[in-house]
Scaffold this motif. Sequence first.
Motif, mmCIF file in Angstrom:
data_model
loop_
_atom_site.group_PDB
_atom_site.id
_atom_site.type_symbol
_atom_site.label_atom_id
_atom_site.label_comp_id
_atom_site.label_asym_id
_atom_site.label_seq_id
_atom_site.Cartn_x
_atom_site.Cartn_y
_atom_site.Cartn_z
ATOM 1 N N ALA A 22 0.818 -1.217 0.000
ATOM 2 C CA ALA A 22 0.000 0.000 0.000
ATOM 3 C C ALA A 22 0.845 1.258 0.000
ATOM 4 C CB ALA A 22 -0.918 -0.011 1.217
ATOM 5 N N SER A 23 2.152 1.108 -0.207
ATOM 6 C CA SER A 23 3.016 2.287 -0.164
ATOM 7 C C SER A 23 4.016 2.238 -1.314
ATOM 8 C CB SER A 23 3.755 2.366 1.176
ATOM 9 O OG SER A 23 4.642 1.268 1.313
ATOM 10 N N ILE A 24 4.580 3.393 -1.621
ATOM 11 C CA ILE A 24 5.671 3.480 -2.584
ATOM 12 C C ILE A 24 6.832 4.191 -1.903
ATOM 13 C CG2 ILE A 24 4.261 3.379 -4.670
ATOM 14 C CD1 ILE A 24 4.308 6.413 -4.796
ATOM 15 N N THR A 25 8.041 3.723 -2.167
ATOM 16 C CA THR A 25 9.211 4.295 -1.512
ATOM 17 C C THR A 25 10.279 4.751 -2.493
ATOM 18 O OG1 THR A 25 10.265 2.120 -1.305
ATOM 19 C CG2 THR A 25 8.883 2.850 0.536
ATOM 20 N N ALA A 125 -4.695 2.023 -6.896
ATOM 21 C CA ALA A 125 -3.798 0.965 -6.407
ATOM 22 C C ALA A 125 -3.720 0.885 -4.891
ATOM 23 C CB ALA A 125 -2.391 1.144 -6.992
ATOM 24 N N GLY A 126 -4.646 1.536 -4.191
ATOM 25 C CA GLY A 126 -4.639 1.471 -2.730
ATOM 26 C C GLY A 126 -3.422 2.093 -2.089
ATOM 27 N N ILE A 127 -2.772 3.032 -2.776
ATOM 28 C CA ILE A 127 -1.542 3.644 -2.265
ATOM 29 C C ILE A 127 -1.859 4.589 -1.111
ATOM 30 C CG2 ILE A 127 0.423 5.109 -2.841
ATOM 31 C CD1 ILE A 127 0.516 2.358 -4.127
ATOM 32 N N THR A 128 -1.219 4.365 0.022
ATOM 33 C CA THR A 128 -1.423 5.217 1.199
ATOM 34 C C THR A 128 -0.327 6.267 1.351
ATOM 35 O OG1 THR A 128 -0.251 3.618 2.592
ATOM 36 C CG2 THR A 128 -2.647 3.405 2.445
ATOM 37 N N THR A 129 0.736 6.164 0.578
ATOM 38 C CA THR A 129 1.825 7.141 0.646
ATOM 39 C C THR A 129 1.324 8.518 0.228
ATOM 40 O OG1 THR A 129 3.453 5.442 0.117
ATOM 41 C CG2 THR A 129 4.114 7.738 -0.239
ATOM 42 N N GLN A 130 1.728 9.526 0.989
ATOM 43 C CA GLN A 130 1.456 10.910 0.630
ATOM 44 C C GLN A 130 2.785 11.649 0.500
ATOM 45 O OE1 GLN A 130 -1.151 12.701 3.518
ATOM 46 N NE2 GLN A 130 -2.873 11.371 3.009
ATOM 47 N N VAL A 183 9.266 15.137 1.704
ATOM 48 C CA VAL A 183 9.366 13.801 2.295
ATOM 49 C C VAL A 183 8.015 13.106 2.152
ATOM 50 C CG1 VAL A 183 11.145 14.499 3.938
ATOM 51 C CG2 VAL A 183 8.745 14.700 4.582
ATOM 52 N N THR A 184 8.006 11.802 2.423
ATOM 53 C CA THR A 184 6.741 11.073 2.441
ATOM 54 C C THR A 184 6.172 11.058 3.849
ATOM 55 O OG1 THR A 184 7.967 8.994 2.691
ATOM 56 C CG2 THR A 184 7.290 9.634 0.463
ATOM 57 N N ASN A 185 4.867 10.809 3.956
ATOM 58 C CA ASN A 185 4.208 10.864 5.255
ATOM 59 C C ASN A 185 4.680 9.780 6.212
ATOM 60 O OD1 ASN A 185 2.921 9.053 3.438
ATOM 61 N ND2 ASN A 185 1.133 8.946 4.764
#
Length: 258
Positions: A22-25, A125-130, A183-185
């Motif tokens: 659920a995240s992208i890095t 895609a259900g991505i939770t990254t902000q 930065v990401t959340n």
Amino acid sequence: MRVRVLAGVVLFLTLAMVASAASITRGTFNIDGEIYVTGVVTGSNLTIPGVGTCLVGTECIFWQDNSLPPVADEVDVTAAGLPNGDIPTTIAGVDAANIANMVNPPEIVDGVGFPPAFFMSFNNAGITTQLLLNFIAAGIDPASGCAASPPAAGQTCTPPGSLFNLQNLSPTSSTVGWSLSGVTNDSMSRWTGTFTSQFNTMNYQQVLAALATNGFVQNSFSASITLVVPEPGPMTAVGMGLMLVFCSLGLRRRIPTH
């Protein structure tokens, strides 16, 4: 005891896989849409119908998608170049990203940056990254070029205190570039965005004149946004190593040998 330890490891790995899904890095994706840029608002608040209101004493950047009718505060994510890193192709689509308006102040150009503020989230895609914005790079071109006359190819200009780098591609066309970062959340990654807006029928002298006359300029834009995971510092690596050693010693004491 060994069964419990193994079960704990399996549970941890399972949770880690679910979280990562659920995240992208890391990786690069592209967005596009419409951008509205105001000058410093004086006299009374500036309202752009269907877009937003910029208050007196501030200057603003508003975003829209490319659809008809356009949707404010949303942009499209392109599938070209995906997947890469851990960014899936399914992140792409029309109105696939929500994007926040920018206001200066408090989002001051250059300097030491500012506290992270929401900038972008994703709808697919259900991505939770902000993506959180905390730095706006200053333009690097000479302010003296803004008054260049007559317009000619190769001229460059950054208005005083601005983030924008303007360049004439010809006497009748120009491009504008700028850079944002943050930065990401989840604090896992840093991101940098390189933005471009091309004026096919206006030199930058005309763009600046329109800004002064109308209070804002509107045009299409595209951007490439890259996420990276910072390398751990030496002390972080040492701390992780010590933690693994202590965990290993603890397990050896608890697991009976035969």
